[in-house]
Design a protein around this motif. Structure first.
Motif, PDB file in Angstrom:
ATOM      1  N   PRO A  66      93.516 -94.527 -23.050  1.00 29.74           N
ATOM      2  CA  PRO A  66      92.395 -93.675 -23.236  1.00 29.74           C
ATOM      3  C   PRO A  66      92.589 -92.325 -22.780  1.00 29.74           C
ATOM      4  O   PRO A  66      91.728 -91.485 -23.377  1.00 29.74           O
ATOM      5  CB  PRO A  66      91.053 -94.558 -22.970  1.00 29.74           C
ATOM      6  CG  PRO A  66      91.647 -96.016 -22.857  1.00 29.74           C
ATOM      7  CD  PRO A  66      93.093 -95.803 -22.640  1.00 29.74           C
ATOM      8  N   LEU A  69      94.542 -90.373 -25.189  1.00 31.26           N
ATOM      9  CA  LEU A  69      93.456 -90.131 -26.356  1.00 31.26           C
ATOM     10  C   LEU A  69      92.512 -89.079 -26.265  1.00 31.26           C
ATOM     11  O   LEU A  69      92.203 -88.219 -27.192  1.00 31.26           O
ATOM     12  CB  LEU A  69      92.819 -91.304 -26.799  1.00 31.26           C
ATOM     13  CG  LEU A  69      92.220 -91.577 -28.021  1.00 31.26           C
ATOM     14  CD1 LEU A  69      93.011 -91.138 -29.085  1.00 31.26           C
ATOM     15  CD2 LEU A  69      91.341 -92.771 -27.845  1.00 31.26           C
ATOM     16  N   ARG A  70      91.545 -89.113 -25.110  1.00 31.42           N
ATOM     17  CA  ARG A  70      90.697 -88.084 -24.886  1.00 31.42           C
ATOM     18  C   ARG A  70      91.102 -86.817 -24.933  1.00 31.42           C
ATOM     19  O   ARG A  70      90.476 -85.869 -25.481  1.00 31.42           O
ATOM     20  CB  ARG A  70      89.929 -88.410 -23.552  1.00 31.42           C
ATOM     21  CG  ARG A  70      89.243 -89.570 -23.648  1.00 31.42           C
ATOM     22  CD  ARG A  70      88.245 -90.064 -22.427  1.00 31.42           C
ATOM     23  NE  ARG A  70      87.824 -91.434 -22.452  1.00 31.42           N
ATOM     24  CZ  ARG A  70      88.141 -92.362 -21.605  1.00 31.42           C
ATOM     25  NH1 ARG A  70      89.140 -92.236 -20.964  1.00 31.42           N
ATOM     26  NH2 ARG A  70      87.487 -93.486 -21.814  1.00 31.42           N
ATOM     27  N   CYS A  91      94.922 -97.757 -29.264  1.00 32.02           N
ATOM     28  CA  CYS A  91      94.522 -97.191 -28.002  1.00 32.02           C
ATOM     29  C   CYS A  91      94.321 -98.431 -27.093  1.00 32.02           C
ATOM     30  O   CYS A  91      93.642 -99.460 -27.423  1.00 32.02           O
ATOM     31  CB  CYS A  91      93.303 -96.547 -27.738  1.00 32.02           C
ATOM     32  SG  CYS A  91      92.652 -95.863 -26.306  1.00 32.02           S
ATOM     33  N   TRP A  96      87.296 -98.121 -23.274  1.00 31.02           N
ATOM     34  CA  TRP A  96      86.858 -96.718 -24.075  1.00 31.02           C
ATOM     35  C   TRP A  96      85.696 -96.955 -24.820  1.00 31.02           C
ATOM     36  O   TRP A  96      85.255 -98.250 -24.871  1.00 31.02           O
ATOM     37  CB  TRP A  96      88.053 -96.114 -24.786  1.00 31.02           C
ATOM     38  CG  TRP A  96      88.474 -96.870 -25.917  1.00 31.02           C
ATOM     39  CD1 TRP A  96      89.321 -97.872 -25.791  1.00 31.02           C
ATOM     40  CD2 TRP A  96      89.043 -96.478 -27.268  1.00 31.02           C
ATOM     41  NE1 TRP A  96      90.066 -98.329 -26.955  1.00 31.02           N
ATOM     42  CE2 TRP A  96      89.595 -97.509 -28.000  1.00 31.02           C
ATOM     43  CE3 TRP A  96      88.505 -95.182 -27.906  1.00 31.02           C
ATOM     44  CZ2 TRP A  96      90.178 -97.227 -29.298  1.00 31.02           C
ATOM     45  CZ3 TRP A  96      88.908 -95.135 -29.195  1.00 31.02           C
ATOM     46  CH2 TRP A  96      89.678 -96.238 -29.751  1.00 31.02           C
ATOM     47  N   GLU A 100      83.561 -92.415 -28.861  1.00 26.50           N
ATOM     48  CA  GLU A 100      85.020 -92.003 -28.994  1.00 26.50           C
ATOM     49  C   GLU A 100      85.623 -92.541 -29.942  1.00 26.50           C
ATOM     50  O   GLU A 100      86.255 -91.849 -30.676  1.00 26.50           O
ATOM     51  CB  GLU A 100      85.789 -92.051 -27.567  1.00 26.50           C
ATOM     52  CG  GLU A 100      85.195 -91.507 -26.426  1.00 26.50           C
ATOM     53  CD  GLU A 100      86.039 -91.874 -25.012  1.00 26.50           C
ATOM     54  OE1 GLU A 100      86.299 -90.986 -24.166  1.00 26.50           O
ATOM     55  OE2 GLU A 100      86.245 -93.154 -25.053  1.00 26.50           O
ATOM     56  N   TYR A 101      85.466 -93.742 -30.435  1.00 27.78           N
ATOM     57  CA  TYR A 101      86.157 -94.385 -31.736  1.00 27.78           C
ATOM     58  C   TYR A 101      85.469 -93.779 -32.744  1.00 27.78           C
ATOM     59  O   TYR A 101      86.428 -93.414 -33.651  1.00 27.78           O
ATOM     60  CB  TYR A 101      85.790 -95.871 -31.793  1.00 27.78           C
ATOM     61  CG  TYR A 101      86.522 -96.506 -32.790  1.00 27.78           C
ATOM     62  CD1 TYR A 101      87.535 -97.327 -32.314  1.00 27.78           C
ATOM     63  CD2 TYR A 101      86.202 -96.520 -34.106  1.00 27.78           C
ATOM     64  CE1 TYR A 101      88.282 -98.235 -33.273  1.00 27.78           C
ATOM     65  CE2 TYR A 101      86.716 -97.329 -35.021  1.00 27.78           C
ATOM     66  CZ  TYR A 101      87.887 -98.012 -34.537  1.00 27.78           C
ATOM     67  OH  TYR A 101      88.663 -98.955 -35.477  1.00 27.78           O
ATOM     68  N   ASN A 116      91.826-100.959 -31.424  1.00 35.35           N
ATOM     69  CA  ASN A 116      91.551-101.127 -29.859  1.00 35.35           C
ATOM     70  C   ASN A 116      92.423-102.457 -29.536  1.00 35.35           C
ATOM     71  O   ASN A 116      91.976-103.487 -30.104  1.00 35.35           O
ATOM     72  CB  ASN A 116      89.924-101.030 -29.304  1.00 35.35           C
ATOM     73  CG  ASN A 116      90.174-101.507 -27.945  1.00 35.35           C
ATOM     74  OD1 ASN A 116      90.695-100.820 -27.138  1.00 35.35           O
ATOM     75  ND2 ASN A 116      89.049-102.324 -27.580  1.00 35.35           N
TER      76      ASN A 116
END
Length: 229
Positions: A66, A69-70, A91, A96, A100-101, A116
């Motif tokens: 995560p 990814l962020r 991810c 997370w 965010e998804y 996920n």
């Protein structure tokens, strides 16, 4: 861990060789006829260079933690770029958020799968996965752990090893083909964490006690709530 991949995809390798995810990355790529692109630690933490590498090598599959990814999501939003060329984005390795998804899914293409993944070394890395295109169904704070892979059993049990009903917290136990034999030269710890499977008629079948507190959502997906410790 195959996720239904074709045999000519390009997989981005980001995990260090000492991390269990490394095994999943190279097995998915090299044992399926795909190409494996090695990403350095320095590039991994620099979203400009990371995105450039993904475009240059025509990467179609990548597995993020995560935190990475962020960083990538923030860069793409600032620059107005997208990941429509990706086929599969995974991810895992940490919790997370559903928000965010939803945001990251908007940066993907219509055919991009955003997953996920949840798993542990003791259960051969990946045990459950979650994906959806119906983002309005994500009403909880965290992205669900999803449901088990084929040949994997996920049980939510109370302290007496009884199955927990929907919405009732319990501890997650993993069974199936991926559960390992135990810890090397650690018989006491093995006996503590690997228990006989009370739901199986197969001799020697065991469950791994994960220590994760979870519950079933109404749709059958598993929600992570915390740790027993």
């Amino acid at each position: 861990m195959a996720y239904g991949l074709r045999d000519n995809y390009v997989h981005l390798q980001m995990a260090r060789y000492t991390f269990d995810v490394f095994a999943g990355d190279w097995i998915r790529a090299l044992c399926s006829g795909g190409k494996l692109v090695i990403c350095s630690k320095e590039t991994l933490l620099q979203p400009v260079q990371l995105y450039a590498l993904m475009q240059r090598e025509q990467v179609t599959v990548a597995e993020f933690v995560p935190a990475v990814l962020r960083l990538l999501m923030e860069y793409l939003e600032e620059t107005g770029q997208r990941l429509a060329f990706m086929e599969l984005l995974i991810c895992g390795s940490d919790r997370w958020y559903a928000g965010e998804y939803k945001k990251f899914l908007k940066l993907c293409g219509q055919k991009t799968r955003l997953i996920n993944s949840y798993g542990l070394t003791e259960a051969t890395i990946d045990s459950t996965y979650f994906e959806t295109q119906q983002v309005n169904s994500l009403t909880q704070e965290l992205v669900p752990l999803g449901q088990g892979f084929a040949n994997t059993c996920a049980y939510i049990l109370d302290r007496w090893l009884n199955p927990a009903p929907i919405g009732v917290p319990g501890e997650l136990y993993i069974g199936g083909a991926g559960v390992v034999r135990g810890y090397f030269n650690r018989p006491e710890l093995t006996g503590e964490r690997f228990i006989p499977n009370p739901f199986s008629q197969k001799p020697g079948e065991r469950l791994y006690k994960t220590g994760d507190v979870v519950s079933y959502l109404p749709d059958g997906n598993i929600e992570h709530l915390g740790r027993t410790d």
